[in-house]
Design an enzyme around this catalytic site. Structure first.
Site, PDB file in Angstrom:
ATOM      1  N   HIS A   1     -13.118 -12.494 -83.222  1.00  0.00           N
ATOM      2  CA  HIS A   1     -12.546 -11.164 -83.028  1.00  0.00           C
ATOM      3  C   HIS A   1     -12.378 -10.769 -81.569  1.00  0.00           C
ATOM      4  O   HIS A   1     -11.774  -9.743 -81.274  1.00  0.00           O
ATOM      5  CB  HIS A   1     -13.393 -10.099 -83.723  1.00  0.00           C
TER       6      HIS A   1
HETATM    7  C1  UD1 Z   1     -15.552  -3.542 -81.095  1.00  0.00           C
HETATM    8  C2  UD1 Z   1     -16.328  -3.726 -79.791  1.00  0.00           C
HETATM    9  C3  UD1 Z   1     -16.840  -5.145 -79.694  1.00  0.00           C
HETATM   10  C4  UD1 Z   1     -17.607  -5.543 -80.936  1.00  0.00           C
HETATM   11  C5  UD1 Z   1     -16.744  -5.309 -82.148  1.00  0.00           C
HETATM   12  C6  UD1 Z   1     -17.460  -5.664 -83.412  1.00  0.00           C
HETATM   13  C7  UD1 Z   1     -15.475  -2.368 -77.946  1.00  0.00           C
HETATM   14  C8  UD1 Z   1     -14.789  -2.429 -76.637  1.00  0.00           C
HETATM   15  N1  UD1 Z   1     -15.489  -3.501 -78.636  1.00  0.00           N
HETATM   16  O1  UD1 Z   1     -14.421  -4.382 -81.008  1.00  0.00           O
HETATM   17  O2  UD1 Z   1     -17.696  -5.240 -78.581  1.00  0.00           O
HETATM   18  O3  UD1 Z   1     -17.950  -6.905 -80.839  1.00  0.00           O
HETATM   19  O4  UD1 Z   1     -16.366  -3.931 -82.177  1.00  0.00           O
HETATM   20  O5  UD1 Z   1     -16.672  -5.501 -84.504  1.00  0.00           O
HETATM   21  O6  UD1 Z   1     -15.994  -1.346 -78.310  1.00  0.00           O
HETATM   22  N2  UD1 Z   1      -9.881  -1.948 -86.839  1.00  0.00           N
HETATM   23  C9  UD1 Z   1      -9.673  -1.697 -88.176  1.00  0.00           C
HETATM   24  N3  UD1 Z   1     -10.651  -1.058 -88.869  1.00  0.00           N
HETATM   25  C10 UD1 Z   1     -11.816  -0.658 -88.298  1.00  0.00           C
HETATM   26  C11 UD1 Z   1     -12.007  -0.907 -86.935  1.00  0.00           C
HETATM   27  C12 UD1 Z   1     -11.038  -1.560 -86.218  1.00  0.00           C
HETATM   28  O7  UD1 Z   1      -8.638  -2.070 -88.731  1.00  0.00           O
HETATM   29  O8  UD1 Z   1     -12.666  -0.084 -88.989  1.00  0.00           O
HETATM   30  C13 UD1 Z   1      -8.841  -2.676 -86.074  1.00  0.00           C
HETATM   31  C14 UD1 Z   1      -7.834  -1.772 -85.480  1.00  0.00           C
HETATM   32  O9  UD1 Z   1      -6.607  -2.413 -85.519  1.00  0.00           O
HETATM   33  C15 UD1 Z   1      -8.286  -1.656 -84.034  1.00  0.00           C
HETATM   34  C16 UD1 Z   1      -8.894  -3.014 -83.785  1.00  0.00           C
HETATM   35  O10 UD1 Z   1      -9.462  -3.390 -85.040  1.00  0.00           O
HETATM   36  O11 UD1 Z   1      -7.265  -1.334 -83.174  1.00  0.00           O
HETATM   37  C17 UD1 Z   1      -9.948  -3.019 -82.719  1.00  0.00           C
HETATM   38  O12 UD1 Z   1     -10.982  -2.071 -83.002  1.00  0.00           O
HETATM   39  P1  UD1 Z   1     -11.884  -1.529 -81.781  1.00  0.00           P
HETATM   40  O13 UD1 Z   1     -12.911  -0.610 -82.278  1.00  0.00           O
HETATM   41  O14 UD1 Z   1     -10.987  -1.036 -80.694  1.00  0.00           O
HETATM   42  O15 UD1 Z   1     -12.549  -2.831 -81.193  1.00  0.00           O
HETATM   43  P2  UD1 Z   1     -13.149  -4.138 -81.917  1.00  0.00           P
HETATM   44  O16 UD1 Z   1     -12.251  -5.270 -81.663  1.00  0.00           O
HETATM   45  O17 UD1 Z   1     -13.542  -3.834 -83.311  1.00  0.00           O
END
Ligand code: UD1
Length: 356
Positions: free
Chosen positions: A204
Site C-alpha cells: 500500500h
Molecule cells: C495511511 C497512512 C500510512 C499507513 C496506512 C495504513 C498517512 C500519511 N499514511 O495510508 O502510514 O501505513 O494508512 O493503512 O497517514 N481509502 C479508502 N478507504 C479508506 C481509507 C482510504 O478507500 O477507508 C483510499 C482512498 O482512496 C484514499 C487512499 O486510500 O485516498 C489513501 O488513504 P490515506 O488515509 O490518505 O492514506 P493510506 O494510504 O491509507
C-alpha cells in the site's frame, strides 16, 4: 483536571491505541477517544474497533481522504474545534499517520501537551510522508513513548531527551499477544482454500503502488514467488487501480482479496510460510510470530526487526524478491524477541499518563 484525549484515525492506529485506552480505563484515567475518520471504510476502521474491543469513539470527525494538504487541512480544522471545546489536559497520538501529525500541530498551537506513542522511529527517508509526520510529531511532543531502544538515540540526536522519554515496549505487540490464542489458522486457510504452505502479501505504500513502473516490478516478483507458493494478498484500497493496471489480478497463484479484519488477517500471517509486505507494523508482528518477512522497501524505521527478528529488506527488484523468498523458505531465519515486547506496553504508558 480535564480529560486526556486519545486521537486515532487510520488502521494501524487502532492496534496501538487499544491496549493504552484499555489500561487507562483500568487505572481510572479519564479519557476520551476521538476518531478523525481518516480511514472510513468498514473494513479499514469499524471492524478493528469492534474486534479489538476499543470503545465506540466519543467523536468521529469524518475527515476522509484527500491529497496530503487537503486531508491534513481538514484534520487541522476539525481537531481545532474539538480541542478548543474540550480543552483536554493531554493529547495522546499514535504512530506516524496524517492524523498523528495534525493532532500534534493543533494541540501544540493551543498549548496542550502531547504524548506520542511510538516516538523516535526513523527511516531517514523524507520521501516517505510518515517520516515527516514522525519528525514533526516528536519535535512537538512533551512525552515520548519509545517502542525500540535505538529510537532513544534518534530522539537525542534531535535534542529530545530527559524525563519525557519513556522506553515502554510496543503496544501493537500487546494487541498481538492478547489475541494470539484466538487466531484461528485452519478456519482462515479454509475460507480462502489455501494449502498448508502459502504466503501472505500486502502492498500500500505510495512509493510502491502509485508508480506503475515500481508496481510492475513488485507484481513480477510476487508472480515468481507464486510459482512455488500460493500467495494471498488482502488489498488496501489505495493500490487497487495501479496494481490492477499492471496485472496484479492476472498473476497465477496469487489470490487478491478485500482488506481483512484483524483476527482473520493475523491468523493468515501466523499460519504463513512467508510474508511479503511494505507495511511497518507487519514487520514487527512477523518478528514476534517468527514468520520470515520480506519487506518490499529500501529502508525501514524498524531495524530491530532485522537485527533481532525475521525481517529482510528486498526493495522492488523481482530477482531479489524471488531469491530471498526461496532462501527464507529453505532456511527460515532465527529470531529473538525485542526488549519489552512483552505485552505490557499499554500498562506502562497508562502508568505514566496516570501520574501527569
Ligand atoms: C495511511 C497512512 C500510512 C499507513 C496506512 C495504513 C498517512 C500519511 N499514511 O495510508 O502510514 O501505513 O494508512 O493503512 O497517514 N481509502 C479508502 N478507504 C479508506 C481509507 C482510504 O478507500 O477507508 C483510499 C482512498 O482512496 C484514499 C487512499 O486510500 O485516498 C489513501 O488513504 P490515506 O488515509 O490518505 O492514506 P493510506 O494510504 O491509507
Amino acid at each position: 483536571m480535564s480529560e486526556i484525549v486519545h486521537v486515532v484515525g487510520a488502521r494501524p492506529n487502532f492496534m496501538k491505541a487499544g491496549p493504552v485506552v484499555a489500561a487507562c480505563a483500568e487505572r481510572g484515567v479519564e479519557a476520551r477517544l476521538i476518531h478523525t475518520g481518516q480511514h472510513y471504510d468498514e473494513a479499514m476502521s469499524q471492524v478493528f474497533l469492534e474486534e479489538l474491543g476499543l470503545p465506540e469513539p466519543d467523536l468521529n470527525l469524518g475527515v476522509g481522504s484527500g491529497s496530503h494538504a487537503g486531508q491534513t487541512a481538514a484534520l487541522l480544522l476539525e481537531l481545532e474545534k474539538v480541542f478548543r471545546s474540550e480543552s483536554p489536559s493531554v493529547v495522546v497520538v499514535y504512530g506516524d499517520v496524517n492524523s498523528t501529525l495534525a493532532a500534534s500541530v493543533v494541540a501544540s498551537k493551543l498549548l496542550i501537551p502531547i504524548a506520542h506513542v511510538e516516538a523516535g522511529l526513523r527511516s531517514f527517508d523524507r520521501t516517505m510522508p510518515e517520516e515527516v509526520n514522525r519528525v514533526v510529531t516528536d519535535a512537538l511532543a512533551t512525552w515520548h513513548f519509545v517502542t525500540s531502544p535505538e529510537a532513544i538515540g534518534h530522539l537525542a540526536n534531535e535534542g529530545i531527551s530527559g524525563a519525557g522519554v519513556h522506553f515502554v515496549g510496543n503496544p501493537m505487540i500487546d494487541t498481538l499477544l492478547a489475541f494470539r490464542d484466538r487466531l484461528d489458522i485452519p478456519q482462515a486457510r479454509d475460507r480462502f482454500e489455501l494449502p498448508d504452505s502459502y504466503a501472505v502479501a500486502t502492498l500500500h505504500r505510495p512509493a510502491n503502488v502509485d508508480s506503475p513502473e515500481t508496481a510492475r516490478r513488485i507484481v513480477d516478483g510476487l508472480g515468481r514467488v507464486a510459482r512455488s507458493l500460493p500467495i494471498i494478498l488482502p488489498l488496501h484500497p489505495r493500490g487497487r487501480v495501479v496494481l490492477n493496471e499492471v496485472g496484479l489480478s492476472d498473476v497465477n497463484g496469487l489470490l487478491v482479496v478485500e482488506p481483512l479484519g484483524y483476527l482473520e488477517f493475523m491468523a493468515l500471517v501466523a499460519g504463513a510460510a512467508l510474508v511479503l509486505t511494505d507495511s511497518g507494523g507487519i514487520q514487527e508482528e512477523t518478528t514476534i510470530l517468527g514468520i520470515p518477512c520480506l519487506t518490499l522497501r529500501e529502508n525501514t524505521e524498524r531495524p530491530i526487526t532485522i537485527s533481532m527478528g525475521t525481517n529482510q529488506l528486498v526493495g522492488s527488484d523481482p530477482d531479489l524478491i524471488e531469491r530471498a523468498a526461496m532462501q527464507a523458505l529453505s532456511a527460515p531465519p532465527s529470531h529473538e524477541i525485542p526488549p519489552l515486547w512483552d505485552g505490557k506496553a499499554g500498562r506502562r504508558i497508562a502508568e505514566v499518563l496516570a501520574g501527569l
